[in-house]
Design a protein around this motif. Structure first.
Motif, PDB file in Angstrom:
ATOM      1  N   LYS A  82       0.938  -1.319  -0.225  1.00 18.99           N
ATOM      2  CA  LYS A  82      -0.078  -0.060   0.105  1.00 18.99           C
ATOM      3  C   LYS A  82       1.132   1.447  -0.013  1.00 18.99           C
ATOM      4  N   TRP A  83       1.379   1.652  -1.201  1.00 16.12           N
ATOM      5  CA  TRP A  83       1.982   2.563  -1.852  1.00 16.12           C
ATOM      6  C   TRP A  83       2.261   3.603  -0.682  1.00 16.12           C
ATOM      7  N   ASP A  84       0.705   3.921  -0.634  1.00 13.54           N
ATOM      8  CA  ASP A  84       0.906   5.791   0.428  1.00 13.54           C
ATOM      9  C   ASP A  84       0.188   5.837   1.469  1.00 13.54           C
ATOM     10  N   GLU A  85       0.391   4.676   1.984  1.00 11.40           N
ATOM     11  CA  GLU A  85      -0.577   4.339   3.485  1.00 11.40           C
ATOM     12  C   GLU A  85       0.787   4.540   4.211  1.00 11.40           C
ATOM     13  N   ASN A  86       0.541   4.951   5.892  1.00 13.33           N
ATOM     14  CA  ASN A  86       1.065   5.292   6.666  1.00 13.33           C
ATOM     15  C   ASN A  86       1.934   4.278   7.306  1.00 13.33           C
ATOM     16  N   THR A  87       3.642   3.859   6.799  1.00 10.96           N
ATOM     17  CA  THR A  87       3.886   2.870   7.435  1.00 10.96           C
ATOM     18  C   THR A  87       4.724   2.919   8.637  1.00 10.96           C
ATOM     19  N   ILE A  88       4.723   4.363   8.782  1.00  5.67           N
ATOM     20  CA  ILE A  88       6.062   4.282   9.836  1.00  5.67           C
ATOM     21  C   ILE A  88       5.585   5.949  10.663  1.00  5.67           C
ATOM     22  N   ASN A  89       4.736   5.628  11.033  1.00  4.24           N
ATOM     23  CA  ASN A  89       4.539   7.250  12.079  1.00  4.24           C
ATOM     24  C   ASN A  89       5.127   8.242  12.503  1.00  4.24           C
ATOM     25  N   SER A  90       5.967   9.013  11.978  1.00  4.27           N
ATOM     26  CA  SER A  90       7.028   9.595  12.429  1.00  4.27           C
ATOM     27  C   SER A  90       7.011  10.786  11.373  1.00  4.27           C
ATOM     28  N   PRO A  91       7.512  11.323  11.851  1.00  2.00           N
ATOM     29  CA  PRO A  91       8.067  12.347  11.057  1.00  2.00           C
ATOM     30  C   PRO A  91       9.706  12.109  10.667  1.00  2.00           C
ATOM     31  N   LYS A  92      10.555  11.652  11.059  1.00  3.00           N
ATOM     32  CA  LYS A  92      11.829  10.994  10.874  1.00  3.00           C
ATOM     33  C   LYS A  92      12.036   9.599  11.951  1.00  3.00           C
TER      34      LYS A  92
END
Length: 139
Positions: A47-57
């Protein structure tokens, strides 16, 4: 925060290719690579556009094998910033990893095959918390 323990363990890729100009070019190369190696079964459902790691860094740690016998094994750590400034999509994470770590750091090493990511720890820098993932590679 809870992070996924392992990511993309069923995805096949190598880092011998040069960095890609765009994320879309990288995504197409990944699909072509799966076909070229005769991957049996279906292409991994990413799922290319889904949230994979919920962090800005995110910090990515990679083991760099020596090229010469006098060199030592070393660790390379790179901090990536999400393109959207909020979280990493699958495409953003894989694309940035290839362009900033894979191709330039691992491309000429024996361990240039991508085998996924494993969550290691969440590091705290002042008030900021950054997840650390280990880049799993093989030869």
């Amino acid at each position: 925060m809870d992070y996924t323990k392992e990511l993309f363990r069923d995805l096949y890729w190598n880092y011998i290719e040069a960095p890609y100009e765009t994320a879309e070019a990288f995504k197409e190369a990944l699909r072509t690579y799966h076909k070229s190696i005769g991957y049996k079964g279906t292409y991994p459902k990413i799922k290319w556009d889904e949230n994979t790691i919920n962090s800005p860094k995110v910090m990515i740690a990679a083991i760099v094998l020596p090229l010469e016998e006098y060199e030592e094994v070393r660790e390379h750590i790179e901090t990536l910033e999400a393109a959207n400034g909020k979280y990493f999509t699958a495409l953003d994470l894989l694309y940035q990893t290839h362009n900033k770590i894979g191709s330039p750091i691992l491309g000429d090493r024996d361990n240039h095959f991508f085998e996924g990511f494993a969550f290691a720890v969440e590091e705290k820098f002042g008030e900021e918390k950054i997840p650390v993932y280990v880049l799993i590679t093989g030869s």
